[in-house]
Design an enzyme around this catalytic site. Sequence first.
Site, PDB file in Angstrom:
ATOM      1  N   HIS A  38       0.898  -1.277  -0.068  1.00 38.37           N
ATOM      2  CA  HIS A  38       0.038  -0.088  -0.133  1.00 38.37           C
ATOM      3  C   HIS A  38       0.771   1.047   0.014  1.00 38.37           C
ATOM      4  CE1 HIS A  38      -2.900  -2.923   2.165  1.00 38.37           C
ATOM      5  NE2 HIS A  38      -2.402  -3.003   0.822  1.00 38.37           N
ATOM      6  N   CYS A  75      -5.651   0.831 -19.299  1.00 38.63           N
ATOM      7  CA  CYS A  75      -5.374   1.513 -18.024  1.00 38.63           C
ATOM      8  C   CYS A  75      -4.276   0.866 -17.077  1.00 38.63           C
ATOM      9  CB  CYS A  75      -6.650   1.924 -17.370  1.00 38.63           C
ATOM     10  SG  CYS A  75      -7.241   0.415 -16.438  1.00 38.63           S
TER      11      CYS A  75
HETATM   12  C1  PEP Z   1      -4.536  -3.477 -13.815  1.00 41.55           C
HETATM   13  O1  PEP Z   1      -4.641  -4.672 -13.427  1.00 41.55           O
HETATM   14  O2  PEP Z   1      -3.945  -3.130 -14.803  1.00 41.55           O
HETATM   15  C2  PEP Z   1      -5.156  -2.459 -13.154  1.00 41.55           C
HETATM   16  C3  PEP Z   1      -5.225  -1.180 -13.855  1.00 41.55           C
HETATM   17  O3  PEP Z   1      -5.666  -2.574 -11.868  1.00 41.55           O
HETATM   18  P1  PEP Z   1      -4.564  -2.693 -10.484  1.00 41.55           P
HETATM   19  O4  PEP Z   1      -3.330  -2.618 -11.025  1.00 41.55           O
HETATM   20  O5  PEP Z   1      -5.337  -2.053  -9.769  1.00 41.55           O
HETATM   21  O6  PEP Z   1      -4.932  -4.275 -10.427  1.00 41.55           O
END
Ligand code: PEP
Length: 748
Positions: free
Chosen positions: A363, A676
């Site tokens: 975190h 993303c």
């Molecule tokens: C991902 O898995 O690419 C994502 C954007 O989510 P997180 O990194 O929060 O799991």
Amino acid sequence: MAESFETESRKLLGRLRDAMASEGAGQERLDKITTLIASSMGCEVCSIYLFRDEKTLELCATEGLNKASVHETRMKLGEGLVGRVAKRGNVINTSDAPQSPGFRFMPETGEEIYSSFVGIPIQRIGETLGVLVAQSKTAREFTADEVYALEVVAMVLAEMTELGIFVGDGAAMSARHSQPVLSRGTVGQEGVAEGNVWLHEPRVVVSNPIADDPEVEAIRLTAAVEELRIGVDQMLTMAGNDKEQREVIEAYRMFANSKGWMRRMLDSISSGLSAEAAVEKEQSTARARMNGQSDAYLRERLSDLDDLSNRLLRILTGQGSDTGAEMPENPILVARNIGPAELLDYGRKLRGIVLEGGSVGSHAAIIARALAIPLLVHVGRITNDAVNGDHIMVDGEQGIVHLRPEDAVAAAFRDKIAMQAAAQERYSSIRDQPAQAKCGTVIGLDMNAGLMADLPSLENSGAEGVGLFRTELQFLVRNKMPKRSELSALYARVLDAAQGKRVVFRTLDIGSDKVLPYMKPNDEPNPALGWRAIRVGLDKPGVMRMQLQALIRAANGRPLTVMFPFVAQFEEFRAARAEMDKTLAREERLGHILPSKIEVGAMLETPSLAFAPTKFFEEVEFLSIGGNDLKQFFFAADRENERVRRRYDTLNVSYLTFLEGIVKRCQETNTSLSFCGEDAGRPVEALCFAAIGFRQLSMRPASIGPVKSLLRRCNLDDVLAVINDARDSGEMSVRSAVMEYVRAQHQS
Ligand code: PEP
Ligand code: MG
């Protein structure tokens, strides 16, 4: 322990203290000390070896060996008996040294005639600073009492070394914490920073390792342990019903009440150590054991003991976390570990963060990323090496920390910072320009966010909107479940700050690496494949409903965009969408204003969703590829596992072709698609994604400039041709071909 032995030990320590206080250089003091120890132990030889660099020990003083070998005799860590004591951090006691495994004959010292050998590591809080050796001609093992007495002496020597009492000529006798140190770690957040060390938990300085009066020390220790016990009991009451916290505190309590621990510390006091040094001696043993321990459970328990010893030392010395030291300019935080809430308290004051422990997915790392503060984790023994105020440089590209760097290193590093600053300047000059490639195609660039601290970047970075708002961060930085009203106020502030720009709120994505401190932990064999994200949301819809309500109320008539994470099949999306519709109807009944427009999408993070029925693509309003998860499942390579996480290239032909398939399905169904995951923020990856048809990318704010700058210099049709050629010619990855193309654009 025999009383006469204790009296002898105290007498020896008394003499050591006089030697410590005497006038004269470090060398004279060391010489005096070896003579004192040899005579008081009744052995012919006593020698002290100290480190001249990380891997080499040097004989620094001796009584009994050839004096000409002082500062001449050296051995590598692990070499000879002395090197072995230092490497393993434990005692070697033998009646027949020449026959012992590892013995190395050093003719210059004339030591072959000494049969008995005892080597004691000189350790301070688990760090070995040197070796104390006693030898004698008679073939006998040193008794347990003698070894103990030498351990006590070694403890005092360690404190004296730390306090700089032996500083003299040559590298082995240079002041501690004065040499440049280069350490390596793992990058948690890229970027470079120069500044001064700010220790999150400054180490306790013990200036009085030897006691005047053992009785007084015993009383001090007993009182401090009592205070510690009361403190631990209070912690337990405060923990309430939190099972996990209670377990940790119960372990503390067990140690705080441990008779063995107390007895060993009182024994050390009887032998002449001060209460502080007695605590440190136990702590050192625990640290040494911790380093050699492979069992995770035991390592944790030893680390509990270590924490407890620190608390006890702070009670005894009155040195709290807040030592009154002033935070230096450009502070770079150095710590063993740090929690997300503590990190948020420091906020943007910090220039960099260097952690001995931590992990890329922790975190704290998430927060550091959100604040765009360079972060390195797993950096060797940085908390032992660094002192408050030390000059430090963090290279978050190469994963290197330069502590007290030499001038030449500092100059080279500053060049690097200057180059980055120049690049930043270039990026800000195109901030308000579109990310338009040479072929005319425009790519939309959004930013990822999760904290209020991120929002100013919406303005500064030139992002079009927020392509991913990770709502779990607000849950992770608290120690209890946030209330609906709090969440709704917070989301409203996000929308206010966005000033009409689109914000994609992703509903709570917990589980796997993101564990809420106040939720019952699930002991799952494979958390990344377990009960996480939308699976939790659908099985226990209370929290999801509360969050959807908070979002609707925050929108208060404005457009709202919601995205569900980790959808693996059509049905899950349908069920989540149905929750949304129900919540909207309920909110309307309750008299709340509904959003003027609502878009509901899904994250594509599991390969299965790429093959979902066409109807899914038609129903979902938009899709965003969570490449961090998608890639780990595509290659079956854990994103948190350092060993495998970089093994497969994002520009690997299989993966790129897979992504291209998703783009095609979205084009056929007219579904809006973005990417993303972290890869979208890497310029060459972003370029390839654009070339295969992505028109929207969401990334960290700091990546927008570099990505836009590259896109504007390239022609996407040409890049696609390069990709296709590399693919057709059987390359495993298109990276080198694309890199060649990119270099050519730089030159033109
Ligand atoms: C991902 O898995 O690419 C994502 C954007 O989510 P997180 O990194 O929060 O799991
Ligand atoms: Mg994900």
